[in-house]
Design a protein around this motif. Structure first.
Motif, PDB file in Angstrom:
ATOM      1  N   LEU A   1       0.812  -1.220   0.000  1.00 50.40           N
ATOM      2  CA  LEU A   1       0.000   0.000   0.000  1.00 50.40           C
ATOM      3  C   LEU A   1       0.850   1.276   0.000  1.00 50.40           C
ATOM      4  O   LEU A   1       0.315   2.372  -0.019  1.00 50.40           O
ATOM      5  CB  LEU A   1      -0.955   0.003   1.214  1.00 50.40           C
ATOM      6  CG  LEU A   1      -2.153  -0.948   1.099  1.00 50.40           C
ATOM      7  CD1 LEU A   1      -2.904  -1.027   2.420  1.00 50.40           C
ATOM      8  CD2 LEU A   1      -3.104  -0.511  -0.031  1.00 50.40           C
TER       9      LEU A   1
ATOM     10  N   SER B   1       2.643   2.568  -2.333  1.00 51.03           N
ATOM     11  CA  SER B   1       2.485   3.393  -3.539  1.00 51.03           C
ATOM     12  C   SER B   1       1.136   3.196  -4.219  1.00 51.03           C
ATOM     13  O   SER B   1       0.950   3.598  -5.360  1.00 51.03           O
ATOM     14  CB  SER B   1       3.616   3.080  -4.517  1.00 51.03           C
ATOM     15  OG  SER B   1       3.715   1.692  -4.670  1.00 51.03           O
ATOM     16  N   ASN B   2       0.204   2.561  -3.516  1.00 51.17           N
ATOM     17  CA  ASN B   2      -1.130   2.340  -4.096  1.00 51.17           C
ATOM     18  C   ASN B   2      -2.202   2.865  -3.161  1.00 51.17           C
ATOM     19  O   ASN B   2      -2.105   2.685  -1.946  1.00 51.17           O
ATOM     20  CB  ASN B   2      -1.398   0.836  -4.275  1.00 51.17           C
ATOM     21  CG  ASN B   2      -0.577   0.242  -5.390  1.00 51.17           C
ATOM     22  OD1 ASN B   2      -0.400   0.855  -6.439  1.00 51.17           O
ATOM     23  ND2 ASN B   2      -0.056  -0.943  -5.153  1.00 51.17           N
ATOM     24  N   ASP B   3      -3.244   3.455  -3.717  1.00 53.23           N
ATOM     25  CA  ASP B   3      -4.364   3.896  -2.884  1.00 53.23           C
ATOM     26  C   ASP B   3      -5.172   2.707  -2.365  1.00 53.23           C
ATOM     27  O   ASP B   3      -5.713   2.739  -1.273  1.00 53.23           O
ATOM     28  CB  ASP B   3      -5.303   4.802  -3.693  1.00 53.23           C
ATOM     29  CG  ASP B   3      -4.795   6.232  -3.720  1.00 53.23           C
ATOM     30  OD1 ASP B   3      -3.773   6.508  -3.063  1.00 53.23           O
ATOM     31  OD2 ASP B   3      -5.411   7.069  -4.402  1.00 53.23           O
ATOM     32  N   TYR B   4      -5.277   1.679  -3.213  1.00 52.93           N
ATOM     33  CA  TYR B   4      -6.072   0.499  -2.855  1.00 52.93           C
ATOM     34  C   TYR B   4      -5.252  -0.758  -3.143  1.00 52.93           C
ATOM     35  O   TYR B   4      -4.201  -0.687  -3.791  1.00 52.93           O
ATOM     36  CB  TYR B   4      -7.393   0.485  -3.655  1.00 52.93           C
ATOM     37  CG  TYR B   4      -8.238   1.710  -3.371  1.00 52.93           C
ATOM     38  CD1 TYR B   4      -8.858   1.861  -2.140  1.00 52.93           C
ATOM     39  CD2 TYR B   4      -8.366   2.730  -4.316  1.00 52.93           C
ATOM     40  CE1 TYR B   4      -9.605   2.992  -1.849  1.00 52.93           C
ATOM     41  CE2 TYR B   4      -9.114   3.861  -4.037  1.00 52.93           C
ATOM     42  CZ  TYR B   4      -9.728   3.995  -2.797  1.00 52.93           C
ATOM     43  OH  TYR B   4     -10.454   5.120  -2.512  1.00 52.93           O
TER      44      TYR B   4
ATOM     45  N   ASP C   1      -5.379   1.735  -8.279  1.00 48.74           N
ATOM     46  CA  ASP C   1      -6.204   2.951  -8.140  1.00 48.74           C
ATOM     47  C   ASP C   1      -7.666   2.643  -7.849  1.00 48.74           C
ATOM     48  O   ASP C   1      -8.428   3.538  -7.498  1.00 48.74           O
ATOM     49  CB  ASP C   1      -6.205   3.737  -9.472  1.00 48.74           C
ATOM     50  CG  ASP C   1      -4.811   4.234  -9.792  1.00 48.74           C
ATOM     51  OD1 ASP C   1      -4.016   4.347  -8.852  1.00 48.74           O
ATOM     52  OD2 ASP C   1      -4.547   4.489 -10.992  1.00 48.74           O
TER      53      ASP C   1
ATOM     54  N   PHE D   1     -10.875   0.859  -6.026  1.00 50.05           N
ATOM     55  CA  PHE D   1     -11.423   0.164  -4.851  1.00 50.05           C
ATOM     56  C   PHE D   1     -12.095  -1.123  -5.332  1.00 50.05           C
ATOM     57  O   PHE D   1     -12.854  -1.107  -6.302  1.00 50.05           O
ATOM     58  CB  PHE D   1     -12.464   1.075  -4.173  1.00 50.05           C
ATOM     59  CG  PHE D   1     -13.170   0.444  -2.999  1.00 50.05           C
ATOM     60  CD1 PHE D   1     -12.684   0.604  -1.711  1.00 50.05           C
ATOM     61  CD2 PHE D   1     -14.327  -0.303  -3.191  1.00 50.05           C
ATOM     62  CE1 PHE D   1     -13.345   0.027  -0.625  1.00 50.05           C
ATOM     63  CE2 PHE D   1     -14.988  -0.895  -2.110  1.00 50.05           C
ATOM     64  CZ  PHE D   1     -14.496  -0.723  -0.832  1.00 50.05           C
TER      65      PHE D   1
ATOM     66  N   ASP E   1     -10.739  -4.579  -0.764  1.00 44.23           N
ATOM     67  CA  ASP E   1     -10.541  -3.465   0.174  1.00 44.23           C
ATOM     68  C   ASP E   1     -11.617  -3.476   1.265  1.00 44.23           C
ATOM     69  O   ASP E   1     -11.321  -3.267   2.444  1.00 44.23           O
ATOM     70  CB  ASP E   1     -10.563  -2.130  -0.576  1.00 44.23           C
ATOM     71  CG  ASP E   1      -9.382  -1.979  -1.513  1.00 44.23           C
ATOM     72  OD1 ASP E   1      -8.264  -1.745  -1.022  1.00 44.23           O
ATOM     73  OD2 ASP E   1      -9.563  -2.126  -2.730  1.00 44.23           O
TER      74      ASP E   1
ATOM     75  N   ASN F   1       1.036   2.563   6.387  1.00 45.53           N
ATOM     76  CA  ASN F   1       0.306   2.641   5.104  1.00 45.53           C
ATOM     77  C   ASN F   1      -1.096   2.039   5.230  1.00 45.53           C
ATOM     78  O   ASN F   1      -2.041   2.510   4.591  1.00 45.53           O
ATOM     79  CB  ASN F   1       1.088   1.943   3.990  1.00 45.53           C
ATOM     80  CG  ASN F   1       2.438   2.603   3.772  1.00 45.53           C
ATOM     81  OD1 ASN F   1       2.528   3.828   3.767  1.00 45.53           O
ATOM     82  ND2 ASN F   1       3.486   1.814   3.639  1.00 45.53           N
TER      83      ASN F   1
ATOM     84  N   TRP G   1      -4.511   3.987   4.506  1.00 49.69           N
ATOM     85  CA  TRP G   1      -5.524   3.354   3.632  1.00 49.69           C
ATOM     86  C   TRP G   1      -6.856   3.220   4.382  1.00 49.69           C
ATOM     87  O   TRP G   1      -7.927   3.466   3.823  1.00 49.69           O
ATOM     88  CB  TRP G   1      -4.972   1.989   3.184  1.00 49.69           C
ATOM     89  CG  TRP G   1      -5.962   1.033   2.628  1.00 49.69           C
ATOM     90  CD1 TRP G   1      -6.363   0.924   1.320  1.00 49.69           C
ATOM     91  CD2 TRP G   1      -6.684   0.033   3.346  1.00 49.69           C
ATOM     92  NE1 TRP G   1      -7.289  -0.087   1.194  1.00 49.69           N
ATOM     93  CE2 TRP G   1      -7.500  -0.648   2.414  1.00 49.69           C
ATOM     94  CE3 TRP G   1      -6.718  -0.373   4.682  1.00 49.69           C
ATOM     95  CZ2 TRP G   1      -8.343  -1.697   2.792  1.00 49.69           C
ATOM     96  CZ3 TRP G   1      -7.546  -1.409   5.054  1.00 49.69           C
ATOM     97  CH2 TRP G   1      -8.352  -2.053   4.110  1.00 49.69           C
TER      98      TRP G   1
ATOM     99  N   ARG H   1      -8.635   6.421   4.303  1.00 51.81           N
ATOM    100  CA  ARG H   1      -9.188   6.658   2.960  1.00 51.81           C
ATOM    101  C   ARG H   1     -10.481   5.847   2.762  1.00 51.81           C
ATOM    102  O   ARG H   1     -11.510   6.385   2.374  1.00 51.81           O
ATOM    103  CB  ARG H   1      -8.119   6.225   1.940  1.00 51.81           C
ATOM    104  CG  ARG H   1      -8.283   6.719   0.577  1.00 51.81           C
ATOM    105  CD  ARG H   1      -6.952   6.810  -0.173  1.00 51.81           C
ATOM    106  NE  ARG H   1      -6.064   5.668  -0.064  1.00 51.81           N
ATOM    107  CZ  ARG H   1      -4.864   5.699   0.509  1.00 51.81           C
ATOM    108  NH1 ARG H   1      -4.385   6.814   1.021  1.00 51.81           N
ATOM    109  NH2 ARG H   1      -4.113   4.613   0.563  1.00 51.81           N
TER     110      ARG H   1
ATOM    111  N   ARG I   1     -15.473   6.536   2.722  1.00 53.91           N
ATOM    112  CA  ARG I   1     -16.488   6.187   1.711  1.00 53.91           C
ATOM    113  C   ARG I   1     -17.859   6.139   2.374  1.00 53.91           C
ATOM    114  O   ARG I   1     -18.014   5.592   3.475  1.00 53.91           O
ATOM    115  CB  ARG I   1     -16.149   4.832   1.063  1.00 53.91           C
ATOM    116  CG  ARG I   1     -14.834   4.850   0.332  1.00 53.91           C
ATOM    117  CD  ARG I   1     -14.495   3.496  -0.227  1.00 53.91           C
ATOM    118  NE  ARG I   1     -15.150   3.232  -1.491  1.00 53.91           N
ATOM    119  CZ  ARG I   1     -14.686   3.599  -2.663  1.00 53.91           C
ATOM    120  NH1 ARG I   1     -13.542   4.257  -2.742  1.00 53.91           N
ATOM    121  NH2 ARG I   1     -15.334   3.303  -3.774  1.00 53.91           N
TER     122      ARG I   1
END
Ligand SMILES: N[C@@H](CCC(=O)N[C@@H](CS)C(=O)NCC(=O)O)C(=O)O
Length: 202
Positions: free
Chosen positions: A141, A143-146, A150, A152, A156, A178, A182, A185, A189
């Motif tokens: 995680l 370097s990745n958002d999910y 990119d 979801f 996740d 990380n 995450w 983030r 939602r």
């Protein structure tokens, strides 16, 4: 579709998936901590002889069990939601790689802590195992958002629910920076907020 769920348990991952998909569904709540009775008087074992949630009832009355199967089924009914890459692609196999890892290495390792009689040496064993399993996810995680990049996906939602048990189970998630970022983030939602709101107070 009907989702049989005990809010706060792993079945909440399917609840997130249904909301993310914009599915038309009914939620049937039961409480794993008490009598496991359904509102219609049946017992959980009547709909799942394995004795656990999640259970997804399809419109024709068929019953589906197992997080890994249910999450992918929901995603496949609503491909436009992009909750899973298309079947038959390497990306889909990558999603299954994540789901398998979350299910057997993370969910079930956390599961041991639900046993109040867990001896201290076993607690240490499972804590160290979880540290290693989560450190791997933490590195992915960075370097990745999910988990899948990119986008979801159902993975996740599943990981969010099981890592959410950390405080309650006395597991220290703070070294996994990380994963914490995450979680923040994913926790923003609207679907995740809605699922959290169905959870009864401890
Ligand atoms: N292999 C199942 C395990 C599901 C599971 O562990 N469900 C828990 C809630 S997180 C449960 O219902 N436990 C009750 C029990 O095992 O008696 C899956 O992945 O769907």
């Amino acid at each position: 579709m009907k989702l049989y769920t005990s809010p706060g348990s792993c079945s909440s991952a399917s609840h997130i998936a249904l909301l993310e998909a914009g599915a038309d569904f009914e939620l049937v709540k039961l409480n794993l901590k008490t009598d496991r009775m359904l509102p219609d008087g049946r017992h959980l074992n009547d709909i799942n002889p394995k004795g656990y949630v999640p259970v997804l009832e399809l419109d024709d009355g068929s019953l589906l069990t197992e997080n890994v199967a249910i999450l992918q089924y929901i995603a496949d009914q609503y491909p436009e939601s992009k909750l899973a890459p298309p079947n038959g692609t390497l990306e889909r196999t990558r999603l299954q790689e994540w789901l398998g890892y979350i299910n057997s290495e993370v969910h079930k390792t956390f599961g041991a802590f639900f046993n109040p009689a867990l001896p201290d040496d076993m607690r240490t064993f499972y804590t160290q195992r979880l540290d290693i399993r989560l450190a791997y996810i933490d590195s992915r995680l960075e370097s990745n958002d999910y988990l899948m990049g990119d986008q979801f996906t159902v993975a996740d939602g599943y990981l969010f629910i099981v890592t959410g048990w950390s405080d309650f189970l006395g597991y220290d998630l703070s070294p996994q920076k990380n994963i914490l970022a995450w979680r923040e983030r994913v926790g923003k939602r609207e679907t995740v907020k809605e699922v959290k709101a169905t959870r009864p107070p401890e």
